[in-house]
Each structure stands twice: as C-alpha cells, then as structure tokens.
Scaffold this active site. Structure first.
Site, PDB file in Angstrom:
ATOM      1  N   ARG A 368     101.014 -29.404  41.156  1.00 24.26           N
ATOM      2  CA  ARG A 368     100.283 -29.129  39.916  1.00 24.26           C
ATOM      3  C   ARG A 368      99.651 -27.742  39.901  1.00 24.26           C
ATOM      4  O   ARG A 368      99.105 -27.331  38.905  1.00 24.26           O
ATOM      5  CB  ARG A 368      99.184 -30.177  39.703  1.00 24.26           C
ATOM      6  CG  ARG A 368      99.736 -31.553  39.532  1.00 24.26           C
ATOM      7  CD  ARG A 368      98.703 -32.527  39.022  1.00 24.26           C
ATOM      8  NE  ARG A 368      99.277 -33.858  39.087  1.00 24.26           N
ATOM      9  CZ  ARG A 368      99.189 -34.663  40.131  1.00 24.26           C
ATOM     10  NH1 ARG A 368      98.505 -34.284  41.183  1.00 24.26           N
ATOM     11  NH2 ARG A 368      99.761 -35.835  40.124  1.00 24.26           N
ATOM     12  N   VAL A 369      99.663 -27.055  41.029  1.00 25.69           N
ATOM     13  CA  VAL A 369      98.974 -25.774  41.082  1.00 25.69           C
ATOM     14  C   VAL A 369      99.937 -24.631  41.360  1.00 25.69           C
ATOM     15  O   VAL A 369      99.849 -23.565  40.753  1.00 25.69           O
ATOM     16  CB  VAL A 369      97.896 -25.814  42.198  1.00 25.69           C
ATOM     17  CG1 VAL A 369      97.213 -24.473  42.334  1.00 25.69           C
ATOM     18  CG2 VAL A 369      96.885 -26.903  41.904  1.00 25.69           C
TER      19      VAL A 369
END
Ligand code: ATP
Ligand code: MG
Length: 512
Positions: A368-369
């Site tokens: 997600r990053v």
C-alpha cells in the site's frame, strides 16, 4: 630478621591506611524469594519496589523479567534455563529494565536479545545500551516513504514494490519460501547501503544456521546483525527477540541510516507469548491468546518508520513473517498482522508445488505504500504487466479443460506464460534494476513470445553477461532514472532479440 619486621610494619601501615580510607555506609538491598518456578516462568515475593519490565537476577545469575506486578507477588519471565532455581531461593532486583547493546560493534555478529554472543566470538562491548522496549517515533517526526527498497526479486519489485520505512508482511503456509524472500532481500542489500537486522524467533537452530550461511556467502554480512531466540531458548527470550532487534535497528535509523528488520516469524512469537501468559495465569482470550496479543505486535511494528530530515532522515523497514495453516489468512494472528502492516506478500503453496518460485500470489499480495517509490523506469513497464498477467490467469482457467481457443486468446495465453516464467527466480540470485528492466522490456515487446518456455530460465541466467558486453548502459540504470532514451530503447530491444535468437536457434550455446 630486621628487614622482615620492617616489611611487616610497612605492610601493616599501608593496610591501616587503606582500611581507614574505606567509608562504611549502610546499604539497602532488597532480596525477594522465589514462590514458584517452572516452565520458564517464576513468581516472586518480597520485592515491592520492582518496576514493570525490570530485570531480576536469580540464583546462579539466571535473568528474569518482571512482567506482572501484583501487590504481593511478581510474575516473572525467565530469560535463562530455570534449572538450579528452587522455591525459596533469593532474587535480587537490578533497578534496570531489559537492555541490549547498540552500535556498530554488533554488525557481523550473532547475538541473543540481551547482546550475549552466539557466534563463539568475543563478548560484544559497546559504548551504549538501550532498553528493548521503546516508544514508536511520533507522527511529527515522520516523513513520507519516498525511496524504494529493492528486493532483487522481480515479482516483488515489479508487482509489489517496497519502500524504505514500510512494513510488509510475508505470509504463507509452512515451507513455501517465506524465509527465502526475506533472505534474498537481505542479500540484495549488498549493492545498497542498507543495514540488515535479522530476528530469528522460535526457529530451528539448523534453519537459522542456513540463513546466516546464505547471508555470509552471498550478501554483505559486515552490514548485518542476527538476533536469535531459537526454538529451544526459554520462551521469555524468544518473546524479547524482535523488540531487541528493533532497538538495534533503531540506533542506526537515528544515525540517518536506512535499515531493514526481518522478523522470522511473528506466529512463533505469538505462541511464545501465549505460553508465558498462560503459565502466568493471565486470562486466555480468542485461540487462548491473552487480550493484549494485538498490542504486542502493533507496538513493535509501529516502530518501523521513515524519519523526517530534521531527525536525520533514516528509515526502518520491517519485513515480519507470518505462517498460516492450510492457507487460512483469516485466522486470528494473520488478520491481526495484515491489519497492522502496510501490505502483504502472500505465498501460495499450490504455486510452490508447481515450481513457480518465489510462489508469490500476485492477486492476493499488495503493497500500500511502495507503489509511489518504485523507480519510474520500472513503474512504466510494470503497470501493463499486472493487467496482462491478471487477464492471462483468468483465461488460463478456461483452457485447462481443453477448450478450443481462437488465435488471439492463444497469443494472450502464450504471452502470459512468458510473464509467469520471467517472474520465476532461483534463490540467492537477486537481479539488479537494469536486469529487471531489461527482462520486463523483453516481455512487453514480445521478444520472448517465440522463445521455448523452458528456455526462459536460461535467458534470465545469461542476461547479465550479455548486457554487460553489449548494452552496459541498461545495466547502469538506477532508481532515479526516468524513462529510457529512445535510442537506448532501440538498442536494448535489438540486444534482447539477439539473445533470444541465440537461445532459440542454438539451444546448446545458451551459456556461451
Ligand atoms: N526461489 C526459490 N527457488 C528455489 N527454491 C526455493 C526458492 N524459494 C525457496 N526455496 C526452497 O524452498 C524451501 C522452503 O523455503 P523456506 O525455508 O524459505 O520456507 P519457509 O516458508 O520459510 O519455511 P518454514 O515455514 O519452515 O519457515 C527451501 O528448501 C528453499 O531452498
Ligand atoms: Mg522460514
């Protein structure tokens, strides 16, 4: 005779001087008694001044940690073997919480969570010690994750890219290559300046030895530290291991360095914690884990961070590992960890048995990053790859049943098979960014579509040497590089096609 008397007199005078110099002061020493002991825990009475997490010393130097403070009784986790301690034996408080040595002296070493050497080397002597439990960096001290952490595994770097300061869970069944992914990532840091700390929790001594050997042989061991609480260590020591490893990593992060913390694995960590909690008679909750099982993992993983420039700009990337039973990622500990981390790399046993290694299930894995940190040149290539691969996986299911397919579908499937083959990778052979770009380029331009499937592995193996001789600019790409110049692109395609031809038409000359 006279000299002897003289000598005696001098000696007496000196001794008298020495004795008068000693100031005698009363000292208050609190000595408690062991009430119960066994299975790695003990209860102690008579130490009312004890602090939470204080280190206690038992008979024979056995260390313990005060984890439950009652009015009269202290619940204590032992950090050494409890043999030799009996009910009624004395216990001393130290007034100090559990600490670990920190500093560059630890690099290249194998230690236990309190800094005792396990590699047969000299004692670790450092200037500073730091408590194993630390508060996580505050929000204002943090910055956005902007730099990629290259794992050297094409499937991860292209599809699930990681950023420095991120927490990414590696999750899968037993023996699906979880440790292998973490170890390959550590090995790949030989070509970066990242400091790697490996926390081995509850692992067999033989598995740990393999990890250490692999890093020593292929990686940069002088920038790695191994903190070990192996399977037969007291459960208290296993429980402390990841916190201690995190403290060691944090020290380098505070100096502005990028660090990687591998925790292998948190399922065993949870089991060790459950064991001591049940023995200390804490009330059991779901799956018999104590109520704070989520908290023990979240407070650990929250310590992973990317610090802002005013705090030195260092980072701590955490790669915790979790084991599932029969692929059940919705069990208690796996769901906890999935919700704490910024994404997961899911390993599928079915893929592993089909020899698709690393067995990463691209559909169930996510980062997600890291997406924003991916090298632009890789990003451009991997976007279409994900889509094409997903499309292929769907279509492939149909053809399993022998369905007749039209020419276009057949082409998509053949292309997809090449993508899958390219994503396969042996252990201990991380790919540089340039090689990854070249491979993805070869796939996206259809260079591999006419190559027999079983030659793709040879193609990957021969690529580095081939590029070094014919197109070394491609190998020199770094993670700041934007899109390739059209001229370089053209030349790269020509070189890649030439390699495919050499493998397709003269199979025996593959390695030449
Ligand atoms: N990319 C790969 N290519 C070839 N073999 C691999 C690869 N990845 C892992 N393996 C092999 O698969 C086996 C299992 O790997 P590994 O020990 O990393 O799995 P694990 O999930 O950590 O296992 P455990 O649950 O026991 O900790 C090892 O023998 C390893 O050498
Ligand atoms: Mg493992």
């Amino acid at each position: 005779m006279a000299t002897l008397t003289n000598d005696l007199r001098v000696w007496l005078d000196k001794s008298r001087e020495r004795i008068t110099a000693v100031t005698l002061e009363p000292r208050l020493d609190q000595i408690g008694r062991v009430a119960q002991v066994g299975d790695g825990v003990a209860t102690v009475t008579g130490l009312p001044g004890t602090r939470l997490d204080e280190l206690l010393i038992f008979d024979g130097g056995v260390r313990g940690l005060a984890v439950d403070l009652d009015e009269r009784i202290i619940g204590c986790v032992l950090l050494d073997s409890d043999a030799g301690i009996a009910a009624g034996s004395p216990v001393h408080g130290t007034g100090e919480v559990a600490r670990t040595p920190i500093g560059a002296e630890l690099l290249g070493r194998v230690v236990d969570p309190l800094g005792m050497p396990l590699d047969g080397g000299a004692a670790v002597v450092t200037e500073n010690y730091s408590p194993v439990e630390q508060p996580a960096p505050a929000i204002v001290d943090r910055a956005l994750v902007t730099h990629p952490l290259a794992t050297g595994l094409l499937v991860v770097d292209a599809m699930i890219p990681l950023g420095r300061g991120q927490r990414e869970l590696i999750i899968g069944d037993r023996g699906t290559g979880k440790t292998a992914i973490a170890v390959d990532t550590m090995i790949n840091q030989r070509s970066s300046d990242v400091i790697c700390i490996y926390a081995g929790v509850g692992q067999k001594a033989s598995s740990i030895a393999q990890v250490i050997d692999a890093v020593r042989h292929y990686g940069a061991p002088e920038r790695c530290c191994f903190v070990i609480g192996e399977a037969d260590a007291p459960p208290g020591l296993q429980w402390l291991t990841p916190y201690s490893a995190c403290t060691i990593a944090e020290h380098f992060m505070a100096q502005g360095r990028d660090t990687l913390l591998v925790i292998d694995d948190l399922t065993k960590h949870a089991a060790a914690y459950r064991q001591v909690s049940l023995l200390l008679r804490r009330p059991p909750g779901r799956e018999a884990y104590p109520g704070d099982i989520f908290y023990i993992h979240s407070r650990l993983l929250e310590r992973a961070a990317k610090l802002g420039p005013e705090r030195g700009g260092g980072s701590l990337t955490a790669l915790p590992i979790a084991e599932t039973q029969a692929g059940n990622i919705s069990a208690y500990i796996p769901t906890n960890l999935i919700s704490i981390t910024d994404g997961q790399i899911y390993l599928d046993p079915r893929l592993f048995y089909e020899d698709q290694k690393p067995a990463v299930d691209v559909g169930k894995s996510i980062s997600r990053v890291g997406g924003k940190t991916q090298a632009p040149v890789l990003q451009a290539l991997s976007e279409s790859l994900r889509l094409e691969y997903a499309q292929f996986l769907e279509l492939e299911v149909f053809t399993r049943f022998g369905t007749m397919v039209d020419e276009r579908t057949r082409k998509i499937i053949e292309h997809g098979r090449r993508i899958r083959a390219v994503l396969r990778q042996p252990q201990f052979a991380p790919l540089a960014l340039g090689e990854q770009v070249a491979l993805l380029f070869a796939v996206s331009k259809g260079v591999l579509d006419d190559l027999p499937l079983d030659r793709v592995d040879d193609y990957r193996a021969a690529l580095h040497e081939w590029l070094a001789e014919r197109c070394s600019e491609a190998l020199a790409l770094d993670d700041q590089a934007a899109a390739m110049a059209p001229e370089l692109e053209e030349r790269l395609v020509a070189v890649l096609i030439a390699l495919a031809r050499s493998l397709g038409s003269q199979p025996m000359s593959a390695q030449a």
